[in-house]
Scaffold this motif. Structure first.
Motif, PDB file in Angstrom:
ATOM      1  N   GLU A   1       0.832  -1.205   0.000  1.00 46.11           N
ATOM      2  CA  GLU A   1       0.000   0.000   0.000  1.00 46.11           C
ATOM      3  C   GLU A   1       0.867   1.255   0.000  1.00 46.11           C
ATOM      4  OE1 GLU A   1      -2.666  -0.262   3.348  1.00 46.11           O
ATOM      5  OE2 GLU A   1      -3.692  -2.007   2.499  1.00 46.11           O
ATOM      6  N   LYS A   2       1.943   1.250   0.792  1.00 45.79           N
ATOM      7  CA  LYS A   2       2.857   2.403   0.837  1.00 45.79           C
ATOM      8  C   LYS A   2       3.511   2.626  -0.523  1.00 45.79           C
ATOM      9  CE  LYS A   2       2.767   3.385   5.308  1.00 45.79           C
ATOM     10  NZ  LYS A   2       2.144   4.565   5.796  1.00 45.79           N
ATOM     11  N   MET A   3       3.938   1.549  -1.146  1.00 49.52           N
ATOM     12  CA  MET A   3       4.562   1.653  -2.460  1.00 49.52           C
ATOM     13  C   MET A   3       3.555   2.198  -3.479  1.00 49.52           C
ATOM     14  SD  MET A   3       6.377  -1.248  -4.834  1.00 49.52           S
ATOM     15  CE  MET A   3       4.858  -2.154  -5.050  1.00 49.52           C
ATOM     16  N   GLU A   4       2.333   1.695  -3.438  1.00 54.60           N
ATOM     17  CA  GLU A   4       1.295   2.157  -4.362  1.00 54.60           C
ATOM     18  C   GLU A   4       0.980   3.634  -4.153  1.00 54.60           C
ATOM     19  OE1 GLU A   4      -2.145  -0.385  -4.324  1.00 54.60           O
ATOM     20  OE2 GLU A   4      -1.030  -2.078  -5.154  1.00 54.60           O
ATOM     21  N   GLU A   5       1.007   4.094  -2.908  1.00 50.13           N
ATOM     22  CA  GLU A   5       0.788   5.519  -2.629  1.00 50.13           C
ATOM     23  C   GLU A   5       1.821   6.370  -3.355  1.00 50.13           C
ATOM     24  OE1 GLU A   5       0.720   6.504   1.553  1.00 50.13           O
ATOM     25  OE2 GLU A   5      -0.749   4.930   1.968  1.00 50.13           O
ATOM     26  N   GLU A   6       3.082   5.966  -3.271  1.00 50.42           N
ATOM     27  CA  GLU A   6       4.156   6.717  -3.932  1.00 50.42           C
ATOM     28  C   GLU A   6       4.014   6.668  -5.449  1.00 50.42           C
ATOM     29  OE1 GLU A   6       7.314   9.168  -4.555  1.00 50.42           O
ATOM     30  OE2 GLU A   6       6.229   8.801  -2.691  1.00 50.42           O
ATOM     31  N   LEU A   7       3.707   5.511  -5.985  1.00 51.98           N
ATOM     32  CA  LEU A   7       3.541   5.381  -7.435  1.00 51.98           C
ATOM     33  C   LEU A   7       2.303   6.146  -7.931  1.00 51.98           C
ATOM     34  CD1 LEU A   7       4.467   1.619  -7.834  1.00 51.98           C
ATOM     35  CD2 LEU A   7       5.819   3.602  -8.586  1.00 51.98           C
ATOM     36  N   ARG A   8       1.294   6.240  -7.095  1.00 50.80           N
ATOM     37  CA  ARG A   8       0.090   7.014  -7.439  1.00 50.80           C
ATOM     38  C   ARG A   8       0.407   8.506  -7.419  1.00 50.80           C
ATOM     39  NH1 ARG A   8      -2.941   4.840  -3.883  1.00 50.80           N
ATOM     40  NH2 ARG A   8      -3.766   3.202  -5.212  1.00 50.80           N
ATOM     41  N   ARG A   9       1.299   8.915  -6.551  1.00 52.53           N
ATOM     42  CA  ARG A   9       1.674  10.319  -6.406  1.00 52.53           C
ATOM     43  C   ARG A   9       2.517  10.802  -7.599  1.00 52.53           C
ATOM     44  NH1 ARG A   9       1.813  10.591  -1.241  1.00 52.53           N
ATOM     45  NH2 ARG A   9       3.632   9.296  -0.901  1.00 52.53           N
ATOM     46  N   GLN A  10       3.313   9.908  -8.173  1.00 50.59           N
ATOM     47  CA  GLN A  10       4.180  10.269  -9.296  1.00 50.59           C
ATOM     48  C   GLN A  10       3.387  10.234 -10.602  1.00 50.59           C
ATOM     49  OE1 GLN A  10       7.489  11.197  -9.304  1.00 50.59           O
ATOM     50  NE2 GLN A  10       7.190  11.309  -7.109  1.00 50.59           N
ATOM     51  N   THR A  11       3.219  11.399 -11.219  1.00 52.56           N
ATOM     52  CA  THR A  11       2.473  11.448 -12.474  1.00 52.56           C
ATOM     53  C   THR A  11       3.411  11.557 -13.658  1.00 52.56           C
ATOM     54  OG1 THR A  11       2.249  13.855 -12.506  1.00 52.56           O
ATOM     55  CG2 THR A  11       0.514  12.601 -11.347  1.00 52.56           C
ATOM     56  N   LEU A  12       2.860  11.239 -14.795  1.00 54.95           N
ATOM     57  CA  LEU A  12       3.606  11.356 -16.045  1.00 54.95           C
ATOM     58  C   LEU A  12       3.995  12.809 -16.286  1.00 54.95           C
ATOM     59  CD1 LEU A  12       4.597   9.694 -18.423  1.00 54.95           C
ATOM     60  CD2 LEU A  12       2.355   9.989 -19.481  1.00 54.95           C
ATOM     61  N   ALA A  13       3.114  13.741 -15.950  1.00 58.15           N
ATOM     62  CA  ALA A  13       3.402  15.167 -16.134  1.00 58.15           C
ATOM     63  C   ALA A  13       4.577  15.600 -15.266  1.00 58.15           C
ATOM     64  CB  ALA A  13       2.164  15.994 -15.823  1.00 58.15           C
ATOM     65  N   ASP A  14       4.634  15.110 -14.024  1.00 60.18           N
ATOM     66  CA  ASP A  14       5.752  15.452 -13.136  1.00 60.18           C
ATOM     67  C   ASP A  14       7.077  15.009 -13.752  1.00 60.18           C
ATOM     68  OD1 ASP A  14       3.997  16.432 -11.202  1.00 60.18           O
ATOM     69  OD2 ASP A  14       3.920  14.521 -10.115  1.00 60.18           O
ATOM     70  N   LEU A  15       7.091  13.802 -14.279  1.00 65.49           N
ATOM     71  CA  LEU A  15       8.302  13.274 -14.884  1.00 65.49           C
ATOM     72  C   LEU A  15       8.665  14.040 -16.155  1.00 65.49           C
ATOM     73  CD1 LEU A  15      10.490  11.134 -14.627  1.00 65.49           C
ATOM     74  CD2 LEU A  15       9.081   9.641 -16.034  1.00 65.49           C
ATOM     75  N   ALA A  16       7.670  14.371 -16.950  1.00 57.78           N
ATOM     76  CA  ALA A  16       7.926  15.116 -18.184  1.00 57.78           C
ATOM     77  C   ALA A  16       8.530  16.486 -17.880  1.00 57.78           C
ATOM     78  CB  ALA A  16       6.639  15.260 -18.989  1.00 57.78           C
ATOM     79  N   LYS A  17       8.089  17.131 -16.804  1.00 62.41           N
ATOM     80  CA  LYS A  17       8.628  18.450 -16.421  1.00 62.41           C
ATOM     81  C   LYS A  17      10.097  18.365 -16.064  1.00 62.41           C
ATOM     82  CE  LYS A  17       4.290  20.088 -14.502  1.00 62.41           C
ATOM     83  NZ  LYS A  17       3.568  20.290 -13.245  1.00 62.41           N
ATOM     84  N   THR A  18      10.478  17.303 -15.370  1.00 60.52           N
ATOM     85  CA  THR A  18      11.868  17.184 -14.934  1.00 60.52           C
ATOM     86  C   THR A  18      12.781  16.643 -16.027  1.00 60.52           C
ATOM     87  OG1 THR A  18      11.535  14.959 -14.028  1.00 60.52           O
ATOM     88  CG2 THR A  18      11.207  16.829 -12.528  1.00 60.52           C
ATOM     89  N   SER A  19      12.198  16.133 -17.106  1.00 58.14           N
ATOM     90  CA  SER A  19      12.983  15.554 -18.201  1.00 58.14           C
ATOM     91  C   SER A  19      13.279  16.547 -19.313  1.00 58.14           C
ATOM     92  CB  SER A  19      12.252  14.347 -18.789  1.00 58.14           C
ATOM     93  OG  SER A  19      12.095  13.361 -17.809  1.00 58.14           O
ATOM     94  N   VAL A  20      12.723  17.737 -19.219  1.00 60.48           N
ATOM     95  CA  VAL A  20      12.906  18.719 -20.301  1.00 60.48           C
ATOM     96  C   VAL A  20      14.244  19.379 -20.221  1.00 60.48           C
ATOM     97  CG1 VAL A  20      11.990  20.853 -21.289  1.00 60.48           C
ATOM     98  CG2 VAL A  20      10.452  19.113 -20.439  1.00 60.48           C
TER      99      VAL A  20
END
Length: 130
Positions: A111-130
């Protein structure tokens, strides 16, 4: 614990689509070349993402794949569930039922792992990858 290669490719494919500057769909061949994976294998992964409504597909000579509207809210967990399914990572095979103390610990951790994975969005990753 290990996720399948399909999940790895799905996450990378979704990021590639998110970072795409093109307004046109991206062909499976192009995506497969970026990931160094078979187009046939990637097509199977993309089919699952289309089925879950995360990606849209256009067939034909100028066809390909693109993210659906609202893609910014897609989480890592959404992508993982699309590929791996929603079953638990751990199930006690000794038939102890819900009283199994080991299963309780494992499910709480999951459940803890799923919470973290739910918190991380594709948009968040795209912002940091630019």
């Amino acid at each position: 614990m290990k996720y399948s290669k399909a999940t790895n490719y799905a996450l990378h494919t979704m990021l590639n689509l998110a970072l795409s500057k093109s307004s046109k769909p991206i062909g499976v061949q192009t995506l497969a070349e970026k990931l160094s994976v078979s187009p046939t294998y990637l097509s199977k992964i993309l089919t699952k993402l289309v089925k879950e409504g995360m990606v849209s597909s256009v067939s034909g000579a100028n066809g390909g794949y693109s993210l659906t509207r609202g893609w910014e809210s897609i989480s890592f967990l959404d992508i993982i569930f699309a590929i791996e399914g929603k079953s638990s990572l751990f199930e006690c095979g000794l038939d102890h039922g819900p009283q199994c103390q080991i299963q309780k610990v494992m499910l709480k951790s999951e459940e803890k792992m799923e919470e973290e994975l739910r918190r991380q969005t594709l948009a968040d990753l795209a912002k940091t990858s630019v």
